[in-house]
Design a protein around this motif. Structure first.
Motif, PDB file in Angstrom:
ATOM      1  N   GLY A 194       0.812  -1.209   0.000  1.00 40.25           N
ATOM      2  CA  GLY A 194       0.000   0.000   0.000  1.00 40.25           C
ATOM      3  C   GLY A 194       0.842   1.254   0.000  1.00 40.25           C
ATOM      4  N   GLY A 195       2.127   1.116  -0.315  1.00 38.48           N
ATOM      5  CA  GLY A 195       3.048   2.245  -0.270  1.00 38.48           C
ATOM      6  C   GLY A 195       3.496   2.602   1.126  1.00 38.48           C
ATOM      7  N   LEU A 196       2.959   1.908   2.129  1.00 39.01           N
ATOM      8  CA  LEU A 196       3.282   2.203   3.531  1.00 39.01           C
ATOM      9  C   LEU A 196       4.525   1.428   3.945  1.00 39.01           C
ATOM     10  CD1 LEU A 196      -0.341   2.068   4.964  1.00 39.01           C
ATOM     11  CD2 LEU A 196       1.030   4.114   4.528  1.00 39.01           C
ATOM     12  N   VAL A 197       5.657   1.846   3.399  1.00 42.13           N
ATOM     13  CA  VAL A 197       6.935   1.211   3.724  1.00 42.13           C
ATOM     14  C   VAL A 197       8.040   2.219   3.457  1.00 42.13           C
ATOM     15  CG1 VAL A 197       7.095   0.203   1.401  1.00 42.13           C
ATOM     16  CG2 VAL A 197       8.451  -0.753   3.276  1.00 42.13           C
ATOM     17  N   SER A 198       9.005   2.271   4.356  1.00 48.03           N
ATOM     18  CA  SER A 198      10.099   3.230   4.201  1.00 48.03           C
ATOM     19  C   SER A 198      10.908   2.920   2.949  1.00 48.03           C
ATOM     20  CB  SER A 198      11.020   3.205   5.424  1.00 48.03           C
ATOM     21  OG  SER A 198      10.330   3.667   6.567  1.00 48.03           O
ATOM     22  N   LEU A 273       2.900  -6.929  15.663  1.00 48.08           N
ATOM     23  CA  LEU A 273       2.622  -5.553  15.244  1.00 48.08           C
ATOM     24  C   LEU A 273       2.255  -4.664  16.418  1.00 48.08           C
ATOM     25  CD1 LEU A 273       0.352  -6.445  12.179  1.00 48.08           C
ATOM     26  CD2 LEU A 273       2.860  -6.383  12.300  1.00 48.08           C
ATOM     27  N   GLN A 274       2.188  -5.242  17.598  1.00 51.19           N
ATOM     28  CA  GLN A 274       1.810  -4.462  18.778  1.00 51.19           C
ATOM     29  C   GLN A 274       2.738  -4.779  19.939  1.00 51.19           C
ATOM     30  OE1 GLN A 274      -2.290  -5.603  18.968  1.00 51.19           O
ATOM     31  NE2 GLN A 274      -1.863  -7.550  19.984  1.00 51.19           N
ATOM     32  N   LYS A 275       2.596  -4.034  21.024  1.00 51.30           N
ATOM     33  CA  LYS A 275       3.540  -4.133  22.131  1.00 51.30           C
ATOM     34  C   LYS A 275       3.392  -5.424  22.936  1.00 51.30           C
ATOM     35  CE  LYS A 275       4.240   0.835  22.651  1.00 51.30           C
ATOM     36  NZ  LYS A 275       4.183   2.004  23.577  1.00 51.30           N
ATOM     37  N   SER A 276       2.229  -6.040  22.896  1.00 50.05           N
ATOM     38  CA  SER A 276       2.048  -7.313  23.603  1.00 50.05           C
ATOM     39  C   SER A 276       1.039  -8.159  22.828  1.00 50.05           C
ATOM     40  CB  SER A 276       1.575  -7.085  25.038  1.00 50.05           C
ATOM     41  OG  SER A 276       0.300  -6.468  25.046  1.00 50.05           O
ATOM     42  N   GLY A 277       1.296  -9.457  22.772  1.00 45.54           N
ATOM     43  CA  GLY A 277       0.389 -10.351  22.084  1.00 45.54           C
ATOM     44  C   GLY A 277       0.386 -10.160  20.586  1.00 45.54           C
ATOM     45  N   PHE A 278      -0.586 -10.806  19.936  1.00 48.25           N
ATOM     46  CA  PHE A 278      -0.688 -10.755  18.471  1.00 48.25           C
ATOM     47  C   PHE A 278      -2.112 -10.394  18.068  1.00 48.25           C
ATOM     48  CE2 PHE A 278       2.811 -13.590  19.444  1.00 48.25           C
ATOM     49  CZ  PHE A 278       3.788 -13.238  18.519  1.00 48.25           C
ATOM     50  N   TRP A 281      -3.363  -6.763  11.627  1.00 46.81           N
ATOM     51  CA  TRP A 281      -3.286  -5.320  11.408  1.00 46.81           C
ATOM     52  C   TRP A 281      -4.662  -4.792  10.997  1.00 46.81           C
ATOM     53  CZ3 TRP A 281      -4.487  -2.946   6.827  1.00 46.81           C
ATOM     54  CH2 TRP A 281      -4.470  -3.714   5.653  1.00 46.81           C
ATOM     55  N   HIS A 282      -5.018  -3.629  11.548  1.00 46.88           N
ATOM     56  CA  HIS A 282      -6.309  -3.015  11.236  1.00 46.88           C
ATOM     57  C   HIS A 282      -6.186  -1.494  11.119  1.00 46.88           C
ATOM     58  CE1 HIS A 282      -5.964  -3.537  15.664  1.00 46.88           C
ATOM     59  NE2 HIS A 282      -6.410  -2.281  15.696  1.00 46.88           N
ATOM     60  N   ASN A 283      -4.939  -1.000  11.050  1.00 44.48           N
ATOM     61  CA  ASN A 283      -4.723   0.425  10.778  1.00 44.48           C
ATOM     62  C   ASN A 283      -3.380   0.593  10.069  1.00 44.48           C
ATOM     63  OD1 ASN A 283      -2.630   0.506  12.801  1.00 44.48           O
ATOM     64  ND2 ASN A 283      -4.215   0.727  14.369  1.00 44.48           N
ATOM     65  N   ASN A 284      -3.138   1.785   9.583  1.00 44.43           N
ATOM     66  CA  ASN A 284      -1.924   2.044   8.809  1.00 44.43           C
ATOM     67  C   ASN A 284      -0.658   1.892   9.636  1.00 44.43           C
ATOM     68  OD1 ASN A 284      -3.347   2.497   6.489  1.00 44.43           O
ATOM     69  ND2 ASN A 284      -3.267   4.739   6.614  1.00 44.43           N
ATOM     70  N   ASP A 285      -0.727   2.224  10.910  1.00 40.20           N
ATOM     71  CA  ASP A 285       0.447   2.105  11.772  1.00 40.20           C
ATOM     72  C   ASP A 285       0.902   0.650  11.869  1.00 40.20           C
ATOM     73  OD1 ASP A 285       2.315   3.051  14.024  1.00 40.20           O
ATOM     74  OD2 ASP A 285       1.095   1.507  15.013  1.00 40.20           O
ATOM     75  N   MET A 286      -0.035  -0.241  12.115  1.00 38.14           N
ATOM     76  CA  MET A 286       0.316  -1.651  12.243  1.00 38.14           C
ATOM     77  C   MET A 286       0.798  -2.229  10.913  1.00 38.14           C
ATOM     78  SD  MET A 286      -2.898  -2.875  14.650  1.00 38.14           S
ATOM     79  CE  MET A 286      -2.300  -4.533  14.939  1.00 38.14           C
ATOM     80  N   ARG A 287       0.121  -1.828   9.843  1.00 37.68           N
ATOM     81  CA  ARG A 287       0.512  -2.343   8.523  1.00 37.68           C
ATOM     82  C   ARG A 287       1.902  -1.850   8.143  1.00 37.68           C
ATOM     83  NH1 ARG A 287      -2.730  -1.495   2.748  1.00 37.68           N
ATOM     84  NH2 ARG A 287      -1.547  -3.079   1.575  1.00 37.68           N
ATOM     85  N   MET A 288       2.158  -0.576   8.403  1.00 31.49           N
ATOM     86  CA  MET A 288       3.466  -0.029   8.051  1.00 31.49           C
ATOM     87  C   MET A 288       4.563  -0.659   8.908  1.00 31.49           C
ATOM     88  SD  MET A 288       4.664   3.923   7.680  1.00 31.49           S
ATOM     89  CE  MET A 288       6.344   4.323   7.186  1.00 31.49           C
ATOM     90  N   TYR A 289       4.283  -0.919  10.183  1.00 33.74           N
ATOM     91  CA  TYR A 289       5.280  -1.555  11.041  1.00 33.74           C
ATOM     92  C   TYR A 289       5.645  -2.934  10.496  1.00 33.74           C
ATOM     93  CZ  TYR A 289       7.617  -3.243  15.274  1.00 33.74           C
ATOM     94  OH  TYR A 289       8.533  -3.749  16.177  1.00 33.74           O
TER      95      TYR A 289
END
Length: 340
Positions: A194-198, A273-278, A281-289
């Motif tokens: 989605g272009g969400l990558v450095s 994609l998050q600080k604890s557990g799994f 992805w459901h937002n751009n932050d998680m997808r980009m990470y």
């Protein structure tokens, strides 16, 4: 040929010789390359997205193309100026030939000899006036031709430099295109990310066990796993530390007992994609990470000894690139890495 005549004719002949060089073939302009995405980071953003880098490169390509077109127009103007100056020389050439022929027939006749051969004061005055007028006319024409020649030479020098610069820009854009197409392929392309990558990733330090020919030595599960009570290989521990050093500090789990594949061998880790557990992805932050973790692993695969990466229903092998993946987990909640 007399000394005064030689002083006048020699510069003209030099001008004619110089124009044989100035009016030579015009420098070839470089053909504009295809639109070129770029992997380089814009100056105003320390961590640009792939899409932003592509847009920046395309703007640079458009600028280079416009400057090349401007160079072509300047070349046309230069050619017209050279032809005009050559026409001046062509008009002057018969006079030079006539004077040279007269000198050949009469011998070395100087201005003083020409005047002394006058048979009357009136003839002397007429000859003096004609000689003075001829010198003035010829000097004026020669000055005009020299000025035109100098303008043409300076314009040609400037144009050659500009065209060389544009050729350099076109070559740079072509290289950027190839590099970014490779980078896009590595991270799975715009559709996958989605272009969400450095656009760039940090360079990882080379892992242990790499041989001189680029292969990797087998390793046992001999190191304590920092994420569980299990073990990992030295190469897996190194990759874990390098991913952390690159700034990816969300939850991660490596060793897992039982089952096939690399986890029970200490050769795999799952990057959440998050600080604890799994959680998927459901937002751009998680997808980009997730995109950026996968991109870092793949861009440094040769340095870390990556076997394969799974992320977001896709699997990447060094030999095949990204392919569709379906398995017990669709890997939308973590990035999986396996080491050789």
């Amino acid at each position: 040929m007399t000394a005064p005549l030689r002083r006048w004719v020699t510069p003209v002949l030099a001008v004619l010789a110089a124009f044989a060089i100035v009016a030579g073939p015009a420098p070839a302009t470089a053909a504009p390359s295809s639109p070129t995405p770029s992997g380089h980071a814009p100056e105003d953003d320390e961590d640009p997205l792939i899409t932003e880098a592509i847009a920046d490169a395309n703007r640079g390509y458009i600028r280079a193309k416009a400057q090349l077109e401007k160079s072509k127009k300047r070349q046309l103007q230069l050619a017209l100026e050279v032809r005009a100056a050559q026409a001046q020389l062509d008009a002057l050439s018969p006079q030079v030939s006539a004077i040279a022929a007269q000198s050949y027939r009469t011998g070395r006749m100087g201005a003083m000899t020409m005047l002394l051969e006058s048979h009357s004061p009136d003839s002397f005055v007429r000859r003096a006036a004609l000689l003075d007028e001829l010198n003035m006319v010829n000097a004026q024409k020669l000055a005009e031709v020299n000025a035109a020649k100098n303008r043409a030479e300076q314009a040609k020098i400037a144009l050659d430099a500009e065209v060389r610069e544009q050729q350099k820009q076109a070559n740079t854009m072509a290289r950027e295109k190839a590099e970014t197409e490779k980078a896009l392929k590595l991270v799975g392309g715009l559709g996958f990310t989605g272009g969400l990558v450095s656009a760039t990733s940090p360079v990882a330090r080379i892992g242990p066990g790499r041989t001189a020919d680029g292969d990797w030595k087998p390793e046992s599960c001999s190191e304590n796993d920092p994420t569980t009570s299990g073990c990992v290989t030295p190469r897996t521990l190194h990759a874990y530390k390098e991913v952390k050093r690159a700034g990816f500090n969300r939850f991660v789990g490596c060793y897992r007992p039982g089952g096939p594949w690399e986890h029970p061998k200490g050769r795999a880790c799952d990057w959440s994609l998050q600080k604890s557990g799994f959680s998927p992805w459901h937002n751009n932050d998680m997808r980009m990470y997730g995109n950026n973790v996968a991109a870092f692993l793949i861009r440094n695969a040769d340095r870390l000894g990556i076997y394969y990466v799974i992320w977001n229903r896709q699997i990447w092998f060094p030999a095949t690139g990204w392919k569709s993946y379906s398995g017990p987990s669709n890997h939308t909640d973590h990035v999986h890495m396996s080491l050789l």
